[in-house]
Write a protein that holds these residues in place. Structure first.
Motif, mmCIF file in Angstrom:
data_model
loop_
_atom_site.group_PDB
_atom_site.id
_atom_site.type_symbol
_atom_site.label_atom_id
_atom_site.label_comp_id
_atom_site.label_asym_id
_atom_site.label_seq_id
_atom_site.Cartn_x
_atom_site.Cartn_y
_atom_site.Cartn_z
ATOM 1 N N LYS A 258 0.822 -1.199 0.000
ATOM 2 C CA LYS A 258 0.000 0.000 0.000
ATOM 3 C C LYS A 258 0.862 1.257 0.000
ATOM 4 O O LYS A 258 2.032 1.236 0.398
ATOM 5 C CB LYS A 258 -0.876 0.039 1.256
ATOM 6 C CG LYS A 258 -1.985 -0.985 1.305
ATOM 7 C CD LYS A 258 -2.757 -0.818 2.615
ATOM 8 C CE LYS A 258 -3.872 -1.827 2.739
ATOM 9 N NZ LYS A 258 -4.591 -1.699 4.035
ATOM 10 N N THR A 387 -8.980 -0.087 5.307
ATOM 11 C CA THR A 387 -9.059 0.829 4.160
ATOM 12 C C THR A 387 -9.092 0.083 2.829
ATOM 13 O O THR A 387 -8.961 0.702 1.779
ATOM 14 C CB THR A 387 -7.865 1.803 4.165
ATOM 15 O OG1 THR A 387 -6.641 1.046 4.051
ATOM 16 C CG2 THR A 387 -7.828 2.629 5.427
ATOM 17 N N THR A 388 -9.264 -1.222 2.876
ATOM 18 C CA THR A 388 -9.287 -2.007 1.638
ATOM 19 C C THR A 388 -10.435 -1.558 0.737
ATOM 20 O O THR A 388 -11.520 -1.203 1.204
ATOM 21 C CB THR A 388 -9.424 -3.514 1.949
ATOM 22 O OG1 THR A 388 -9.529 -4.231 0.719
ATOM 23 C CG2 THR A 388 -10.648 -3.803 2.806
ATOM 24 N N GLN A 389 -10.207 -1.593 -0.560
ATOM 25 C CA GLN A 389 -11.237 -1.250 -1.534
ATOM 26 C C GLN A 389 -12.147 -2.433 -1.836
ATOM 27 O O GLN A 389 -13.163 -2.285 -2.516
ATOM 28 C CB GLN A 389 -10.588 -0.751 -2.836
ATOM 29 C CG GLN A 389 -9.770 0.523 -2.669
ATOM 30 C CD GLN A 389 -10.595 1.671 -2.129
ATOM 31 O OE1 GLN A 389 -11.644 1.995 -2.668
ATOM 32 N NE2 GLN A 389 -10.129 2.284 -1.045
ATOM 33 N N ASN A 390 -11.764 -3.609 -1.338
ATOM 34 C CA ASN A 390 -12.583 -4.810 -1.509
ATOM 35 C C ASN A 390 -13.747 -4.743 -0.520
ATOM 36 O O ASN A 390 -13.565 -4.944 0.680
ATOM 37 C CB ASN A 390 -11.724 -6.057 -1.260
ATOM 38 C CG ASN A 390 -12.475 -7.347 -1.537
ATOM 39 O OD1 ASN A 390 -13.674 -7.459 -1.258
ATOM 40 N ND2 ASN A 390 -11.769 -8.326 -2.073
ATOM 41 N N ARG A 391 -14.949 -4.445 -1.026
ATOM 42 C CA ARG A 391 -16.093 -4.227 -0.151
ATOM 43 C C ARG A 391 -16.419 -5.446 0.694
ATOM 44 O O ARG A 391 -16.729 -5.326 1.887
ATOM 45 C CB ARG A 391 -17.308 -3.862 -1.021
ATOM 46 C CG ARG A 391 -18.514 -3.353 -0.276
ATOM 47 C CD ARG A 391 -18.243 -1.988 0.311
ATOM 48 N NE ARG A 391 -17.891 -2.069 1.720
ATOM 49 C CZ ARG A 391 -17.313 -1.106 2.401
ATOM 50 N NH1 ARG A 391 -16.957 0.010 1.824
ATOM 51 N NH2 ARG A 391 -17.048 -1.246 3.679
#
Length: 475
Positions: A258, A387-391
């Protein structure tokens, strides 16, 4: 920003309030000038709530006291050498300062205090044009010799005089510029920005306590991102908070990790949002906010490249806690704040494996015990760190923390989890084993504490039986 007419109406209403009207009348009757100055005037134009009442006058400190005493319930002159007299009038705290015309020798951190004779001269000595506005009383005349109203309309931070002169006079103004970009939502004038970049090392002339106070004010704003990014862009962060720009780790196409710098500011923003959702009426939580910003500062020192392109940061929590403690100590934070923030940084990875590890009640008790008074802040920090973008992954992690909080709440209700102690105290241990105070008592106490954490509350008889069995086996 509100229109000028609305702002003037707000200022008229403020001027007619008890403390302002009384001061205006007292100074006018005494033959002296008086003006509301700086923040209150600026905030009236911005539509913000007015908190502090600051005034400026041609009267010298002794004369200010003469005029204030008859109308004040209390007064103090702790700032007399700088021309400032404080007072309490109709329940409001006010400060009245003699016009200033300070001079700086370029060596000392403090100005050579000199009193001025005009309000215009005083306003030119202030940090930014938007703070160099005054409302003369009682005639309610707006005084704006530096173009502050125009800069308010444009959302610009500009110095009344050449920025290199202004920042040279008081280098702390560079940090105030950083803070105001977040507090007011303004942008820094191009010449002022360049001056900060060129003069950033002058911030080392400022005491750690004054630097700390500005950083705290920045972190307590609703939107600190703009200020933090400006802090890094100008080079000031390298000097006052170098751990922050260090998070801008070099990246290449062969390694995956990240953007730690961006992630850290996002975690801070998440923590602020959770504060608003859960504790809307409470004051901003400084310890939580600093922990959110600093939680990954151990990563630069622990980064390791693995075969296949992976990157690891093993132990960054422990290393980060040590770095946080060192930096906060250098900035003269108090011991309780340092302890709280560094502990949060140290523990922020503790529930990393909770979802798949199937924690027992014993593990939950140990987590709560280790967190101690930081438990609620720690859980908020851990939530903010997602903060992952993987919902689907984010929802799964949030659900896991929900579950952990529910289990902690249930155990707390059953077992007074916040005050976990062994079922036998030191006196009882010595009586049962017929021993005197010494290391063995501490060993037995720790044994019973582990027993309590593993098994939950036990009766004194059960604890005694366990203790005696251990004592027998110990020989």
């Amino acid at each position: 920003m509100q229109n000028v007419q609305t702002a003037l109406e707000r200022l008229r209403a403020l001027a007619s309030s008890g403390p302002v009207a009384k001061l205006a009348r007292a100074f006018a009757d005494g033959g002296n000038e008086l003006a509301l100055v700086g923040g209150p005037v600026r905030d009236a134009f911005l539509g913000r709530e007015v908190h502090d009442l600051d005034f400026t006058t041609d009267a010298r400190p002794d004369r200010i006291l003469e005029l204030v005493k008859p109308i004040a319930s209390a007064h103090w002159d702790i700032g007399r050498e700088f021309g400032t007299i404080g007072a309490r009038i109709d329940g409001e705290t006010v400060e009245i300062t003699t016009y200033r015309a300070d001079e700086y020798d370029g060596v000392s951190r403090k100005p050579v205090v000199a009193f001025g004779d005009s309000i215009e001269g005083d306003l030119y000595r202030r940090d930014f044009t938007v703070n160099a506005l005054a409302l003369s009383l009682p005639e309610l005349k707006l005084v704006d010799p530096t173009g502050g109203i125009e800069d308010l309309l444009e959302g610009t931070l500009r110095t009344p005089i050449a920025p290199e002169v202004s920042f040279g006079d008081d280098p702390l103004r560079m940090l105030r510029a950083v803070r105001f970009t977040s507090q007011l939502g303004f942008h820094l004038d191009g010449d002022a920005f360049q001056a900060v970049c060129d003069m950033s090392k002058r911030i080392l002339d400022i005491s750690a306590e004054r630097v700390r106070d500005e950083l705290v004010k920045l972190m307590l704003t609703d939107f600190p991102r703009a200020g933090l990014e400006l802090l890094v862009e100008t080079g000031l962060a390298e000097l006052v908070l170098p751990e922050l720009p260090a998070l801008q780790l070099e990246r290449d196409s062969g390694h995956r990790h990240k953007d730690v710098y961006e992630h850290s500011i996002t975690v801070l923003e998440n923590a602020i949002e959770l504060e608003k959702d859960r504790h809307a009426e409470d004051a901003p939580n400084l310890e939580l906010r600093f922990a959110a910003l600093l939680h990954d500062i151990g990563k630069p020192k622990t980064r390791r490249f693995q075969p296949g392109g992976a990157v690891t940061f093993y132990g960054h929590d422990v290393v980060g806690a040590r770095l946080a403690k060192k930096r906060l100590t250098a900035l003269r934070f108090d011991n309780d704040q340092i302890k709280s923030i560094s502990r949060l940084v140290e523990l922020h990875m503790r529930v990393f494996n909770y979802e798949g590890a199937g924690w027992t009640d014993s593990a939950v008790r140990r987590f709560a015990r280790d967190a101690g008074p930081e438990l609620e802040r720690l859980l908020t920090l851990i939530r903010s760190d997602i903060t992952t973008q993987n919902r689907r992954k984010a929802d799964r992690l949030q659900f896991a923390i929900d579950n952990l909080e529910e289990r902690i709440a249930a155990l707390r209700e059953q077992e007074e989890l916040g005050a976990v102690r062994p079922d036998l105290d030191g006196e009882e241990i010595m009586a049962i084993l017929d021993i005197k105070p010494g290391p063995v008592v501490g060993e037995a106490y720790r044994l019973l504490l582990e027993y309590r954490l593993d098994e939950g509350p036990k009766s004194k008889d059960e604890a005694k039986e366990y203790l005696l069995r251990w004592w027998s086996e110990r020989g």
